[in-house]
Write an enzyme that holds these catalytic residues in place. Structure first.
Site, PDB file in Angstrom:
ATOM      1  N   ASP A 137      -7.106   1.873  32.279  1.00  0.00           N
ATOM      2  CA  ASP A 137      -8.017   2.873  32.861  1.00  0.00           C
ATOM      3  C   ASP A 137      -7.845   2.889  34.379  1.00  0.00           C
ATOM      4  O   ASP A 137      -7.379   1.913  34.974  1.00  0.00           O
ATOM      5  CB  ASP A 137      -9.480   2.582  32.486  1.00  0.00           C
ATOM      6  CG  ASP A 137      -9.963   1.205  32.935  1.00  0.00           C
ATOM      7  OD1 ASP A 137      -9.197   0.222  32.794  1.00  0.00           O
ATOM      8  OD2 ASP A 137     -11.093   1.091  33.466  1.00  0.00           O
ATOM      9  N   ASP A 182      -3.137  -0.066  40.793  1.00  0.00           N
ATOM     10  CA  ASP A 182      -4.288  -0.591  40.035  1.00  0.00           C
ATOM     11  C   ASP A 182      -4.529   0.246  38.814  1.00  0.00           C
ATOM     12  O   ASP A 182      -5.255   1.214  38.867  1.00  0.00           O
ATOM     13  CB  ASP A 182      -5.513  -0.601  40.970  1.00  0.00           C
ATOM     14  CG  ASP A 182      -6.766  -1.094  40.280  1.00  0.00           C
ATOM     15  OD1 ASP A 182      -6.657  -1.730  39.225  1.00  0.00           O
ATOM     16  OD2 ASP A 182      -7.873  -0.836  40.808  1.00  0.00           O
ATOM     17  N   GLU A 186     -11.927  -1.645  32.565  1.00  0.00           N
ATOM     18  CA  GLU A 186     -12.011  -2.606  33.659  1.00  0.00           C
ATOM     19  C   GLU A 186     -12.737  -2.011  34.848  1.00  0.00           C
ATOM     20  O   GLU A 186     -13.474  -2.701  35.543  1.00  0.00           O
ATOM     21  CB  GLU A 186     -10.599  -3.059  34.081  1.00  0.00           C
ATOM     22  CG  GLU A 186     -10.576  -4.306  34.965  1.00  0.00           C
ATOM     23  CD  GLU A 186     -10.810  -4.022  36.446  1.00  0.00           C
ATOM     24  OE1 GLU A 186     -11.205  -4.956  37.169  1.00  0.00           O
ATOM     25  OE2 GLU A 186     -10.611  -2.871  36.895  1.00  0.00           O
ATOM     26  N   GLU A 187     -12.539  -0.727  35.087  1.00  0.00           N
ATOM     27  CA  GLU A 187     -13.108  -0.102  36.281  1.00  0.00           C
ATOM     28  C   GLU A 187     -14.604   0.162  36.140  1.00  0.00           C
ATOM     29  O   GLU A 187     -15.245   0.571  37.101  1.00  0.00           O
ATOM     30  CB  GLU A 187     -12.368   1.201  36.605  1.00  0.00           C
ATOM     31  CG  GLU A 187     -10.877   1.022  36.909  1.00  0.00           C
ATOM     32  CD  GLU A 187     -10.609   0.201  38.173  1.00  0.00           C
ATOM     33  OE1 GLU A 187     -11.564  -0.219  38.844  1.00  0.00           O
ATOM     34  OE2 GLU A 187      -9.423  -0.037  38.475  1.00  0.00           O
ATOM     35  N   ASP A 192      -3.527  -7.953  38.427  1.00  0.00           N
ATOM     36  CA  ASP A 192      -4.461  -6.900  38.828  1.00  0.00           C
ATOM     37  C   ASP A 192      -5.036  -7.190  40.210  1.00  0.00           C
ATOM     38  O   ASP A 192      -6.189  -6.895  40.489  1.00  0.00           O
ATOM     39  CB  ASP A 192      -5.586  -6.794  37.786  1.00  0.00           C
ATOM     40  CG  ASP A 192      -6.447  -5.559  37.978  1.00  0.00           C
ATOM     41  OD1 ASP A 192      -5.964  -4.593  38.593  1.00  0.00           O
ATOM     42  OD2 ASP A 192      -7.608  -5.574  37.537  1.00  0.00           O
ATOM     43  N   HIS A 203      -8.049   2.292  44.605  1.00  0.00           N
ATOM     44  CA  HIS A 203      -9.184   3.230  44.608  1.00  0.00           C
ATOM     45  C   HIS A 203      -9.139   4.184  45.801  1.00  0.00           C
ATOM     46  O   HIS A 203     -10.121   4.830  46.109  1.00  0.00           O
ATOM     47  CB  HIS A 203     -10.542   2.492  44.598  1.00  0.00           C
ATOM     48  CG  HIS A 203     -10.703   1.535  43.460  1.00  0.00           C
ATOM     49  ND1 HIS A 203     -11.898   0.964  43.127  1.00  0.00           N
ATOM     50  CD2 HIS A 203      -9.813   1.056  42.561  1.00  0.00           C
ATOM     51  CE1 HIS A 203     -11.737   0.159  42.070  1.00  0.00           C
ATOM     52  NE2 HIS A 203     -10.477   0.207  41.729  1.00  0.00           N
TER      53      HIS A 203
HETATM   54 ZN   LIG Z   1      -7.714  -3.159  38.440  1.00  0.00          ZN
END
Ligand SMILES: [Zn+2]
Length: 458
Positions: free
Chosen positions: A87, A116, A150-151, A174, A431
């Site tokens: 994700d 990421d 995960e996010e 990660d 992000h």
């Molecule tokens: Zn991540």
């Protein structure tokens, strides 16, 4: 074994598969969720993308109802785990290239997820594929475990480990190289006080405890005719502190709006806490012991010194305090939300005792405590020793161990560290807009992961 050579032979496949993977906009979308696609169609597509690669290449796979999946190779009773996620966070604004295009420009692949965590996921996948291609003998099984949430809330790994075994050792690609072996403990809690203020109508700041709030709004009932003076005072205060904001009057209600700077809750000193700055101003003009507490004791008290929470260790540094949310209304009174990150060698019980004392000393009721223990692997542990050796062999650089106030995916895996795929000196764009991974870094990470998996599982 020349791992870098083996990676170079597969360069075109690695790049092509990453580009296609990036082109799936796998952002959480619960509007399209179904029983078998709990986080929506796009995330499910990206999970299936990885499982299709695995089937193409002859691996064993298992999909846990769309929550998570694994790709397995090798034999033996012991299990090595590599925990990745498919994700991504929403694209956000101001991209200069397409966020889901997978464009290749000057040796870089662009797109949401390149760092990421789709780039590192493809690197880990090809690492295992190389070991399989070369028919290397392993004494343990290896699983690439693919998370899908995960996010957001990690519901993927929660579900996965309800039904599947925990690996005895592993890593999460990660974060950054060389590796993060120390992650602080994280605790959230609220200070409450159900008191009614004389003039304050409402106070509202912050959405999430793990972010520094970047706006604060207060409404105050005004009783005198000193409105102009107040406007001047506020303007001066903003200027003195290099802040932005505005002031408005409607009937006899004054509205104060102050802008701060958002930052991650693990780095409160990087941000400017709008709630605390606004309280520091208002407490000089309106009597409120709570605003005084926030504006006096809490403002800039990033290490909790004035709250009596201060502690640190050499493995992970200082305890940090972020006040992520402050609200007041006449019905419920004050509610102050804290996010505290404590050093890896300290116990939650000790931190909790100090929090209770701080609440008591300052006249608050403590509520809603929750805790995630520190995650720490000593530098002489088997895992850290093996991964350090691989990293140093492949890069020629020293494997200096890192610590973080953030929580990485490694803590979901247990006996694990966060290991790459961002190299020292590479630009960190998690992000953010124009996220990219250098093709050289992607290939270098693949070689490191291949040797690491081999050393852990041989
Ligand atoms: Zn991540």
């Amino acid at each position: 074994m020349n791992w870098a050579n083996e990676v170079a032979k597969r360069k075109e496949f690695i790049i092509n598969d990453l580009v296609k993977f990036i082109q799936i906009p796998s952002v959480l979308n619960e509007d399209t969720s179904t029983e078998k696609q709990p986080f929506g169609k796009d995330i499910d597509d990206s999970l299936n993308f990885m499982l299709n690669l695995a089937e193409r290449d002859g691996f064993t796979t298992r999909n846990i109802d769309g929550y998570a999946a694994h790709i397995e190779y090798g034999e033996g009773s012991d299990l090595v785990g590599v925990l990745c996620h498919v994700d991504v966070v929403p694209e956000g604004d101001d991209w200069t290239v397409s966020a889901f295009g997978g464009d290749i420009i000057d040796g870089k692949i662009y797109g949401r997820g390149t760092q990421d965590d789709k780039g590192p996921t493809i690197a880990a996948y090809y690492a295992m594929q190389i070991i399989k291609d070369l028919n290397l003998k392993l004494s343990k099984r290896v699983r690439i475990i693919l998370g899908t949430d995960e996010e957001s809330q990690w519901r993927c790994v929660d579900k996965y480990f309800e039904v599947e075994e925990k690996p005895s050792i592993g890593f999460a690609p990660d974060a950054e190289f060389p590796m993060i072996n120390a992650e602080k403990g994280i605790t959230d809690f609220y200070f409450l006080k159900e008191q009614k203020e004389a003039q304050i109508i409402s106070f509202e700041s912050g959405n999430r405890l793990n972010m520094v709030p970047d706006t604060a709004v207060a409404q105050i009932e005004c009783e005198s005719d000193s409105i102009e003076e107040m406007a001047d005072d506020f303007a001066n205060y903003l200027e003195e502190n290099g802040l932005e904001g505005y002031f408005s009057v409607n009937e006899n209600i004054l509205s104060f709006n102050l802008k701060g700077i958002s930052a991650h809750g693990s780095m409160p000193d990087v941000g400017v806490n709008a709630a605390l700055y606004l309280c520091a101003f208002l407490s000089k003009h309106y009597k409120s012991d709570i605003m005084e507490f926030l504006g006096d004791i809490c403002l800039n008290d990033y290490t909790g010194k004035k709250l009596g929470l201060e502690m640190s260790d050499s493995e992970s540094g200082d305890l940090t305090v972020n006040i992520g949310r402050v609200t007041y209304n006449s019905k419920n009174g004050w509610n102050i939300g804290f996010n505290v990150r404590y050093p890896v060698t300290k116990k939650y019980e000790e931190v909790k005792k100090r929090i209770e004392k701080a609440a008591d000393t300052n006249g608050f009721r403590l509520s809603g405590e929750n805790n995630s223990n520190p995650h720490f692997l000593p530098s002489d542990s088997e895992l850290v020793t093996i991964l350090s050796k691989v990293y140093e062999e492949q890069t020629g650089e020293k494997a200096t161990l890192l610590s973080t106030g953030g929580g990485t995916y490694a803590r979901a895996l247990g006996n694990a560290v966060a290991y790459g795929a961002l190299f020292p000196g590479d630009e960190e764009l998690y992000h953010q807009k124009d996220e990219y991974i250098k093709i050289d870094s992607l290939l270098k990470a693949t070689a490191i992961y291949a040797q690491s998996i081999y050393e852990l599982a041989k």
